[in-house]
Design a protein around this motif. Structure first.
Motif, mmCIF file in Angstrom:
data_model
loop_
_atom_site.group_PDB
_atom_site.id
_atom_site.type_symbol
_atom_site.label_atom_id
_atom_site.label_comp_id
_atom_site.label_asym_id
_atom_site.label_seq_id
_atom_site.Cartn_x
_atom_site.Cartn_y
_atom_site.Cartn_z
ATOM 1 N N PHE A 1 20.194 -31.833 -27.802
ATOM 2 C CA PHE A 1 21.763 -31.389 -26.813
ATOM 3 C C PHE A 1 21.744 -32.298 -25.773
ATOM 4 C CE2 PHE A 1 23.088 -27.625 -29.047
ATOM 5 C CZ PHE A 1 23.394 -28.055 -30.130
ATOM 6 N N ILE B 1 24.568 -25.800 -33.015
ATOM 7 C CA ILE B 1 25.340 -25.019 -32.022
ATOM 8 C C ILE B 1 25.250 -23.435 -32.444
ATOM 9 C CG2 ILE B 1 27.606 -24.375 -31.218
ATOM 10 C CD1 ILE B 1 28.216 -27.479 -31.614
ATOM 11 N N GLY C 1 23.079 -21.146 -29.813
ATOM 12 C CA GLY C 1 24.008 -20.431 -29.294
ATOM 13 C C GLY C 1 23.812 -19.032 -29.458
ATOM 14 N N GLY D 1 30.322 -30.871 -32.771
ATOM 15 C CA GLY D 1 30.261 -30.350 -34.135
ATOM 16 C C GLY D 1 31.106 -31.178 -35.067
ATOM 17 N N GLU E 1 24.953 -30.808 -36.273
ATOM 18 C CA GLU E 1 25.154 -30.301 -34.954
ATOM 19 C C GLU E 1 25.858 -28.975 -35.049
ATOM 20 O OE1 GLU E 1 26.179 -33.023 -31.361
ATOM 21 O OE2 GLU E 1 27.974 -32.545 -32.265
ATOM 22 N N THR E 2 26.648 -28.718 -35.830
ATOM 23 C CA THR E 2 27.525 -27.332 -36.025
ATOM 24 C C THR E 2 26.452 -26.427 -36.138
ATOM 25 O OG1 THR E 2 29.517 -28.177 -36.569
ATOM 26 C CG2 THR E 2 29.147 -26.053 -37.413
ATOM 27 N N SER F 1 31.563 -22.050 -34.737
ATOM 28 C CA SER F 1 31.470 -23.544 -33.977
ATOM 29 C C SER F 1 31.881 -24.692 -35.005
ATOM 30 C CB SER F 1 29.825 -23.504 -34.189
ATOM 31 O OG SER F 1 29.378 -23.420 -35.325
ATOM 32 N N ALA G 1 28.100 -30.975 -27.476
ATOM 33 C CA ALA G 1 27.409 -29.825 -28.222
ATOM 34 C C ALA G 1 27.001 -28.910 -27.091
ATOM 35 C CB ALA G 1 26.459 -30.438 -29.093
ATOM 36 N N GLY H 1 29.870 -26.625 -26.515
ATOM 37 C CA GLY H 1 29.748 -25.815 -27.758
ATOM 38 C C GLY H 1 28.928 -24.736 -27.667
ATOM 39 N N MET H 2 27.771 -25.006 -27.421
ATOM 40 C CA MET H 2 26.551 -24.049 -27.624
ATOM 41 C C MET H 2 26.746 -22.890 -26.316
ATOM 42 S SD MET H 2 22.661 -24.305 -26.730
ATOM 43 C CE MET H 2 23.043 -24.106 -24.895
#
Lengths: 262, 268, 268
Positions: free
Chosen positions: B41, C83, C87, C225, C79-80, C215, C143, C146-147
């Protein structure tokens, strides 16, 4: 197997069961060819050990359980052949009282009584609780009869066991039944309340002039209240006669063993 | 029964609070994964410092919130409310029969299977993605938002309704059946009283949830305050953003208070 | 049968006051729905047109552009997942202290409870998309934003449920250990933790499952994501690729749900 002690004068028998078989699993029948005739009045007790098919027999009579084969004639009409609306009409003529009362817990006592009339009104009226005034008057009268006059608007889950069973009986009587079934109505109650409930069942059977069939575990209660006793063993009728004819020898053959008799 | 059965399967003493090797390995793996993913990230100290100063500036521009532009705020918020109300009503109305059809204790498998699949399908995609599809299908505006939230409602409470019905006591149903009642009357007297208060609970919960989501679907053009919020962000109009966010939170809090009153009335 | 009473008795399902309240609530509900229905801007033509448009949309989406997966979708999908996972982990680290402080039996200090609950409510009240907008503004698109959005939205959820789980623990073990002279740390580890462990892990798994879904849409506001890939395909009207992305999200969501069910069975 059959010592038919049915000596009452029967113009037409209220209920005739012929060659009734029931197997939940194919090849392992729970009821093995039951033949019984019930006259127009009187209290019959069905006794027997757990798992001998007493409850199944009772539930076959109003088709809560589907019989595998045989005939069940209610006032001459074969219930086994009925379906849909006709079956529901037949069920209306059979009142049933349950071991654990089976009241709808979150409804009031009055609503529970009125469920006995559900077979007679349409869905919309049922939804809106629009019952004919005669039904409501009848329900109040029955509440007086079973000694719960002031409980109409109490929720069923706020009552004691004995009170619930009285509501259960009143609900069955709301149907103005031609036959009253009771599946171990006293097994969840204390001894004193059990006697009161049995008295109520006998009394109401007489008052309405209908036969009452009661499954029970308590042999003493059966002797005390029943006119006729049917003993079941392994899905068959092992004894059928007057309550006075029920001696220890008979009990041994119904329940097996003897140590428990002392 | 022949006295105490020997517990031969277990050793006499287990060390207290011992973790199995598998559990330890799982934790080590999780930690290693976290480090690896964090590295992906681009999480560097420099970036963090820049972010912090950005954040400070950002917060500075958010306060005090500006309600000067109140007209689009009010209009958008009202539209969000309308979307939430209509989507909840339609969603609940559709969920009731679907929940009943999905209940495996009352319905045969050939009925429950399609009903359950439909409900699961409604639940699979995020409401915002469903909203995108509806925007393409019925154009920009509140209708797309309503349809998206109807789908979300069915997916969520259809499942909960079915589970609630599957947990009822069948003895009570049996008694009503024994009285010769028709199927509809069995449902009204044997099933509904047992699940009604839970249904009210689920319904009000879904309304709360729809209210939150109705403020978001505007981001993809499906009506409501979301569009206003998104464009305020893009214009760096942060004091207006703050005003919108405060309004949304206030409306959600009021909505939750009202649904609590509703639950009390119906003794849920 | 006893003789009928002289006056016919009336029976009503509810008392007069209760009936009035219910009637008022029903009236209010209907009025709200009618008001919402009348003022919401729905263009009827769009509604009539919807089935046709839906069909058109589905036709355009077919055939799904599976060839697009390796170069345009796979990276975003991974990536999603990262995340969602990172997260959730970050949220867990931040939520546990607030959960401990919010539990009234463990922390018998009302002002502290209130503060912790306030933080948790604030976190829950802001939608993850809004958190994403905020973090994109602070840290720039990607990202990381997002996280953080997933983490900050999840703190409230995890903290609230962990706090409630602690409040539901039995007092017995706590009293026993206190009587034995244990300190707060020992109490948490030996008296509370064993009791809340199953609830704790099922809460974490549930939130991870939700976060996988959430996400997937964060990319629509630039927070990384698979949503980014979706946004690109949507803006270019590449419907076969949109379909590909939707299929990918659908599959991942189903796999995540199955995985959670399996893991839950193993560890609980």
């Amino acid at each position: 197997m059959n010592t038919a002690a049915d000596t009452q004068p029967t113009t037409q028998a209220a209920l005739v069961i012929r060659k009734l078989f029931k197997a939940y699993v194919a090849g392992q029948p729970v009821l093995k060819g039951i033949d019984l005739t019930f006259g127009g009045t009187g209290l019959t007790a069905i006794i027997g050990a757990s798992g001998t098919g007493k409850s199944t027999l009772l539930r076959c009579i109003n088709r809560l359980v589907e019989p595998t084969s045989g005939e069940i004639l209610l006032e001459g009409e074969d219930i086994v052949r009925l379906g849909g609306e006709q079956l529901r009409a037949a069920r209306r003529r059979i009142g049933m009282v349950f071991q654990e009362y089976n009241l709808v817990e979150r409804l009031t006592v009055m609503e529970n009584l009125l469920t006995g009339r559900l077979g007679t009104i349409g869905p919309l009226d049922a939804w809106l609780r629009r019952f004919p005034p005669a039904d409501i008057e009848h329900a109040f009268a029955l509440l007086d009869t079973v000694g719960l006059a002031n409980f109409a608007n109490q929720r069923a889950d706020s009552l004691s066991g004995g009170q619930r069973q009285r509501v259960g009986i009143a609900r069955a009587l709301m149907q103005e039944p031609r036959l009253l079934l009771a599946d171990e109505p006293t097994s969840s109650l204390d001894p004193k309340t059990s006697v009161e409930i049995m008295e109520l069942l006998r009394e109401q059977g007489r008052a309405n002039n209908i036969p009452v069939i009661v499954n029970m575990h308590d042999v003493e209660l059966a002797r005390r209240f029943a006119d006729r006793v049917i003993g079941m063993r392994n899905g068959e009728v092992a004894f059928d006669g007057a309550a006075t004819a029920l001696d220890d020898g008979m009990l041994r053959s119904i329940y097996g063993g003897e140590g428990w008799l002392q | 029964m022949s006295g105490a059965a020997p517990l031969r399967a277990q050793p006499a003493y287990l060390p207290p609070f011992r973790q199995s090797n598998a559990q330890r390995a799982a934790f080590v793996l999780l930690a290693a994964y976290a480090l690896y993913a964090a590295a992906q990230f681009d999480l560097t100290w420099a970036r963090f410092i820049i972010g912090l100063s950005n954040g400070a500036r950002f917060l500075g521009r958010m306060f005090p919130p500006s309600f000067a532009n109140w007209e689009p705020l009010l209009k958008g918020m009202l539209e969000s409310l309308e979307i939430a109300v209509l989507a909840s009503v339609v969603g609940i109305a559709l969920s009731l029969p679907l929940g009943l059809l999905s209940a495996r204790n009352l319905m045969p498998a050939w009925v429950t299977w399609p009903a359950r699949s439909l409900v699961a399908l409604c639940r699979a995609l995020h409401p915002v993605i469903v909203a995108i599809l509806f925007v393409k299908a019925v154009g920009f505006g509140a209708l797309a938002g309503i349809l998206a939230l109807v789908v979300a409602s069915v997916g969520f409470i259809g499942k909960l309704f079915a589970e609630a019905i599957e947990e009822i006591s069948l003895k009570q149903v049996e008694a009503v059946r024994a009285s010769g009642a028709s199927f509809a009357n069995v449902i009204t007297y044997g099933v509904l009283p047992q699940v009604f208060s839970r249904f009210v609970g689920f319904g009000t919960y879904q309304f709360d949830s729809n209210l939150r989501n109705s403020t978001m679907v505007g981001i993809v053009g499906a009506g409501g305050i979301g569009a206003t919020l998104f464009s305020a962000f893009q214009r760096f109009d942060y004091d207006f953003v703050c005003a919108i966010l405060l309004t949304i939170i206030a409306v959600i809090v009021i909505g939750e208070t009202l649904t609590n009153v509703l639950k009390k009335v119906f003794r849920a | 049968m006893p003789e009928a009473r002289p006056e016919a008795r009336q029976w009503r399902r509810f008392g007069a006051g209760e009936q009035l309240v219910r009637f008022a609530v029903y009236l209010l509900l209907v009025a709200t729905v009618v008001a919402a229905g009348r003022s919401v801007e729905i263009i009827p033509e769009f509604l009539y047109d919807a089935p046709e448009q839906m069909q058109d949309l589905l036709v355009r989406m077919w055939p799904v552009d599976f060839a697009h997966y390796p170069k345009g979708v796979h990276a975003g999908l991974m990536e999603t997942l990262q995340i969602a996972t990172l997260g959730t982990l970050l949220a867990l680290v931040l939520a546990v202290p607030f959960g401990l402080l919010a539990a009234r039996n463990l922390t018998p200090l009302p002002p502290v409870n209130f503060f912790a609950r306030l933080v948790l409510v604030a976190s829950r009240s802001v939608n993850s998309l809004v958190w994403a907008l905020l973090f994109v503004a602070v840290f720039g698109p990607g990202a990381l934003a997002g996280m953080l959005a997933i983490a900050f939205r999840s703190i409230g959820f995890l903290g609230k449920l962990i706090g409630e789980a602690i409040e539901e623990t039995a007092k017995g073990p706590v009293e026993a250990l206190t009587a034995a002279g244990a300190g707060t740390g020992a109490l948490i580890w030996y008296a509370y933790w064993p009791q809340i462990r199953p609830a704790f892990w099922s809460i974490v798994l549930l939130r991870w499952d939700i976060n996988v879904r959430e996400s997937a849409v964060l990319g629509l506001v630039g927070a990384g994501g698979i949503g980014m890939a979706l946004d690109t395909a949507l803006n270019l009207f590449q419907w076969e690729r949109v379909a590909m992305v939707l299929v990918a999200i659908f599959v991942v969501v189903i796999i995540a749900e199955l995985a959670v069910t399996q893991v839950r069975k193993r560890i609980l």
